[in-house]
Design a protein around this motif. Sequence first.
Motif, mmCIF file in Angstrom:
data_model
loop_
_atom_site.group_PDB
_atom_site.id
_atom_site.type_symbol
_atom_site.label_atom_id
_atom_site.label_comp_id
_atom_site.label_asym_id
_atom_site.label_seq_id
_atom_site.Cartn_x
_atom_site.Cartn_y
_atom_site.Cartn_z
ATOM 1 N N CYS A 327 -16.651 12.950 34.957
ATOM 2 C CA CYS A 327 -15.279 13.452 35.149
ATOM 3 C C CYS A 327 -15.103 14.847 34.523
ATOM 4 O O CYS A 327 -15.247 15.009 33.315
ATOM 5 N N CYS A 345 -6.034 13.772 36.205
ATOM 6 C CA CYS A 345 -6.995 13.670 37.318
ATOM 7 C C CYS A 345 -6.770 14.816 38.309
ATOM 8 O O CYS A 345 -5.636 15.089 38.709
ATOM 9 N N CYS A 348 -11.013 14.986 42.271
ATOM 10 C CA CYS A 348 -12.302 15.506 42.749
ATOM 11 C C CYS A 348 -13.146 14.375 43.334
ATOM 12 O O CYS A 348 -14.094 14.624 44.063
ATOM 13 N N CYS A 351 -15.915 10.365 40.285
ATOM 14 C CA CYS A 351 -16.065 9.027 39.689
ATOM 15 C C CYS A 351 -16.312 7.996 40.789
ATOM 16 O O CYS A 351 -17.167 7.126 40.655
HETATM 17 S S1 SF4 Z 1 -11.159 11.821 40.591
HETATM 18 FE FE1 SF4 Z 1 -12.202 10.713 38.933
HETATM 19 S S2 SF4 Z 1 -13.733 12.162 38.178
HETATM 20 FE FE2 SF4 Z 1 -12.277 13.365 39.363
HETATM 21 S S3 SF4 Z 1 -10.778 14.084 37.880
HETATM 22 FE FE3 SF4 Z 1 -9.981 12.155 38.729
HETATM 23 S S4 SF4 Z 1 -10.676 10.617 37.320
HETATM 24 FE FE4 SF4 Z 1 -11.924 12.414 36.902
#
Ligand code: SF4
Length: 379
Positions: A327, A345, A348, A351
């Motif tokens: 992350c 968040c 992206c 995760c």
């Molecule tokens: S989508 Fe997942 S990896 Fe990306 S910023 Fe959000 S929590 Fe973090």
Amino acid sequence: MSIPVSIVKCKDYSSNEVDAAVKQAIELVGGLNANFLKGSRVLLKPNILSVSGSETGINTHPAVVQSVIKYIKDAGGEPLVADASGFVSSTNDALKISGILDVCQKEGIDAHPFTKDGFEEVQVQDGEIFKTLYVAKDVVNADFIISLPKLKTHVQAKYTGAIKNFFGVIPQKQRKHLHRMGTFKSLSAGIVDIYSVVKPDFVLMDAIVSMDGNGPSKGDLRQTGLILASPDCVALDSVVCRMIGFKDGEVLYIDGADKRNLGQSNLSKIDVVGGKLSEFNVRFKKPRIQGGNVPSFMIDFVFYLYKKEPVVDKSKCQACGYCVKVCPTSAIILDDVAHIISDDCIECYCCYEVCPHEVIDLKRSFIYKLMSKIKGRKV
Ligand code: SF4
Ligand code: SF4
């Protein structure tokens, strides 16, 4: 010194035709330095906007992508194709349906969404909208970057080509931030900010079948029959905009990029090779510009509708911590299970991509699910 931009005729997407035009377009601007390319990791960034087949003219055509892959491989480079599609679409599906994954597999090279390798925070020097940006690591780690855009008009930015093609290298939340600002001016400034951190080395444009009117996905197809190339994205966009009937300065981000010394937009300092620019002139229907007068609550509603939020199935989480490591914003906290802090968040989806136990899902809004059910579409 003049910046070269080549224009080469290419009547269709048959591989012989495209291979010959791509080679000629690259060599007319001095070629790509084989000594430099040898052993280099070369990122090819097509425009893969949506889950659409090549006949729709929305994405860069796979025949053009394949031809450039072959050229780079012959020069000893190690090409890689990566992108992230628009916020409505899944990039994995878009890679498949566009035909781009297929040509990459045939050529034995990797093609993946930017989420696979993740994002890294970088400083934006003299940034107007962004002081820092999260940028795909595929971009940050590439030795050589080639923009492979499709020639299209754009209802928010007026035109999309070599420069705007890099909009996809940042995660969804930062893209939405720009759209939410709602003005042509702010969107254009943000596009320059993004371009300034990418610094591509070359552009080759698919203008064999282009799109005018209300592009980038709902316009009309135009048989323009051209391939263009240049070591300077700003110069190529400047030439194309003149060719399709925009006035100098009408597409704000082209001038904006020049003012920040990111390329040359002055046509008197650009050397068009392959013919006279006037020979290629084609009048494009302009897009009906959207965004500036749309109330922000409407924009927020559309974003809510298409929002994809990562959610952990806590009953199945193994607390392995892979998601925490990947992350980029430290938005995941791990105790006995993983917890995502929604405000931190940036969407992206790294995760989701990395979880080895597949317990992270991308949750869609209730209304989206309902609409999909009515239309019989998979969510
Ligand atoms: S989508 Fe997942 S990896 Fe990306 S910023 Fe959000 S929590 Fe973090
Ligand atoms: S990667 Fe998956 S299983 Fe591992 S901690 Fe994160 S959510 Fe849980």
